[in-house]
Write an enzyme that holds these catalytic residues in place. Structure first.
Site, PDB file in Angstrom:
ATOM      1  N   GLU A  69      -0.400  -8.577  -3.078  1.00  0.00           N
ATOM      2  CA  GLU A  69      -1.735  -7.974  -3.063  1.00  0.00           C
ATOM      3  C   GLU A  69      -2.745  -8.853  -3.791  1.00  0.00           C
ATOM      4  O   GLU A  69      -3.444  -8.445  -4.714  1.00  0.00           O
ATOM      5  CB  GLU A  69      -1.696  -6.578  -3.689  1.00  0.00           C
ATOM      6  CG  GLU A  69      -0.858  -5.589  -2.899  1.00  0.00           C
ATOM      7  CD  GLU A  69      -0.865  -4.194  -3.479  1.00  0.00           C
ATOM      8  OE1 GLU A  69      -0.690  -3.230  -2.705  1.00  0.00           O
ATOM      9  OE2 GLU A  69      -1.056  -4.060  -4.710  1.00  0.00           O
ATOM     10  N   GLU A 102       4.536  -2.575   2.648  1.00  0.00           N
ATOM     11  CA  GLU A 102       4.390  -1.409   1.774  1.00  0.00           C
ATOM     12  C   GLU A 102       3.607  -0.339   2.518  1.00  0.00           C
ATOM     13  O   GLU A 102       2.530  -0.610   3.041  1.00  0.00           O
ATOM     14  CB  GLU A 102       3.620  -1.724   0.490  1.00  0.00           C
ATOM     15  CG  GLU A 102       4.339  -2.549  -0.545  1.00  0.00           C
ATOM     16  CD  GLU A 102       3.526  -2.675  -1.825  1.00  0.00           C
ATOM     17  OE1 GLU A 102       2.793  -1.715  -2.188  1.00  0.00           O
ATOM     18  OE2 GLU A 102       3.612  -3.743  -2.462  1.00  0.00           O
TER      19      GLU A 102
END
Length: 487
Positions: free
Chosen positions: A192, A385
């Protein structure tokens, strides 16, 4: 070229689950490991958040370093995957998982970050983990850096704010690529990476010496530039060592909608989305996009680059895009907005339900995100995710009955299937998470994501017993049917 789009998930679709070392491993001071930044963040003891990911100071870090216990630092405990990995992988395998994403703790390989030689005990641990995965036919997916900078490097030169981090990261990345390239085919550089816009947890750089938001943005973007260069050089090395391996970037994808049809709101939403896509533009297209020049000018940001930085970024882009997706956002322009994403606010979406932590539940946003990324880049996309953080209650029968989690996953898997029918190349779907773990954002156990319940609580009490939830058996059927049985 015209062709019939697939009607369902590809034959070798990678179903499975995802985790992070700092949230599951524990064993924070065992077998040579030293503290990472994440192990210096205080957590919840009674449901309140004692600290956050992005307000660390050198003083708070030093206090954490001087504290020899895990009492106030839940990520030091994790869920003891270090000693339970065989049990956990066996349960994940029984679920039918084809892939399991973990991260490697940098400070388990290079405890302080700057050692000349790696910690052999750390290398041996992950070799055993990957061997166990392969014994069950599970494909490892490995994140090289998942909020896991050794705190020693933050204290030594303020983390990624220093260009020295590139060399230390590459020594670490080359070490684990050399060690595991025959066991691991799918790699991700930085988890991320776009969350580095908020600061410390991604960049490992403290900001207490800065006073204005623009000064903070200057440091964050400089740190992120160093990560872009490091990512490209790690990709270059992986391809040299083993051309069969693939390196991906990892983006926290949250599509932003305009609050109203007002063109000013639409412009604000477009710019918010561009701020996210900036990261994939750099890592996939290999260059800084022109639209960011306005943003940098508006915020007085001047990125220092070495002579060949832009050439390196251009020459060694990633092979695929991986994303997390949890929710969508809505933005409204404030009065007098003229600059780039500099004067807007996030507002509530009345059309969507929310989790107990106020994250919107929006499967259509996932479908749109997948289409947007595919149309823009034409590179395979891996959902690494997707999940919902919520509270779970153990029933009288000792099992968590979680229809709410099943409903969440069902809707997002359906959205993924629709995106594939739209023509998007999606190579896998990993739930966050196969097991309960310490929450990244709140350091709580009570904010649960897992398909497997772990008897561990915010204060560290519990037996560590692993028990599959209803969602575990539901996902088992989903995998067995390759996404056809969703009810």
């Amino acid at each position: 070229m015209y062709q019939n789009n697939p009607e369902t998930f590809p034959k070798h679709f990678l179903w499975g689950g995802a985790t992070a070392a700092n949230q599951i491993e524990g064993a924070w001071n065992i077998d040579g490991k030293q503290l990472s930044d994440s192990g210096c963040i205080k957590g919840a003891g009674t449901g309140s958040i004692a600290d956050t990911l992005d307000n660390a100071t050198r003083q708070s870090l030093q206090e954490a370093i001087d504290d020899p216990s895990a009492d106030n630092y839940p990520k030091r405990r994790g869920v003891d995957f270090y000693h339970h990995y065989q049990e956990d992988i066996k349960l994940i395998a029984k679920m039918g998982a084809k892939a399991f994403r973990i991260s490697i703790a940098w400070s388990r390989i290079f405890p302080h970050g700057d050692e000349a030689q790696p910690n052999q005990a750390g290398l041996d641990f992950y070799r055993r983990v990957f061997q166990t995965m392969h014994e069950y036919g599970i494909e490892p997916v490995v994140t090289i850096s998942h909020y896991e900078m050794p705190v020693g490097l933050t204290m030594k030169y303020n983390g990624w704010a220093s260009r020295q981090a590139i060399d230390d990261f590459l020594r670490y990345a080359k070490t684990i690529i050399d060690a595991y390239h025959s066991q691991v085919k799918y790699w991700l550089t930085f988890n991320e990476i776009n969350t580095g816009l908020t600061g410390f947890h991604e960049t490992g750089a403290t900001e207490e010496d800065l006073t204005t938001e623009d000064e903070k943005l200057q440091r964050r973007f400089q740190a992120l530039h160093h990560q872009f260069v490091a990512s490209s050089l790690a990709t270059k090395y992986l391809h040299e060592v083993d051309p069969t391996c693939r390196m991906g970037c990892m983006l926290a994808k949250a599509i932003t909608y305009p609050a109203t049809p007002n063109p000013k709101d639409a412009l604000a939403a477009q710019q918010e989305n561009q701020l996210t896509l900036f990261f994939t533009d750099v890592q996939v297209r290999g260059e800084y996009p022109n639209y960011m020049n306005r943003y940098f000018a508006d915020h007085n940001i001047h990125i220092k680059m070495a002579t060949d930085d832009q050439m390196i970024i251009k020459k060694y882009p990633v092979d695929f895009i991986s994303i997390s997706y949890y929710h969508s956002d809505v933005t409204a322009a404030k009065e007098g907005q003229t600059g780039f994403a500099s004067n807007c606010e996030h507002v509530h979406n009345d059309y969507l339900e929310e989790t107990p932590w106020k994250w919107s539940i929006d499967p259509d946003g996932l479908r749109m995100s997948l289409n947007e990324l595919w149309d823009r880049y034409q590179k395979p996309i891996f959902i690494v995710e997707n999940g919902m953080g919520t509270t779970d209650k153990v029933g009288a029968d000792g099992v968590v009955h979680d229809p709410y989690r099943i409903a969440y996953f069902r809707s997002h898997i359906k959205a993924t299937k629709e995106a594939i029918k739209d023509g998007v190349s999606v190579i896998g779907y990993l739930v966050w998470a196969p097991i309960d773990m310490v929450s990244n954002s709140t350091s709580q156990m009570s904010k649960r994501y897992g398909l497997i319940y772990i008897d561990l609580h915010d204060d560290g009490s519990g037996t560590m017993k692993r028990t599959p939830k209803d969602s575990y058996y539901w996902f088992q059927r989903v995998i067995k049917s390759n996404g056809q049985e969703l009810d």
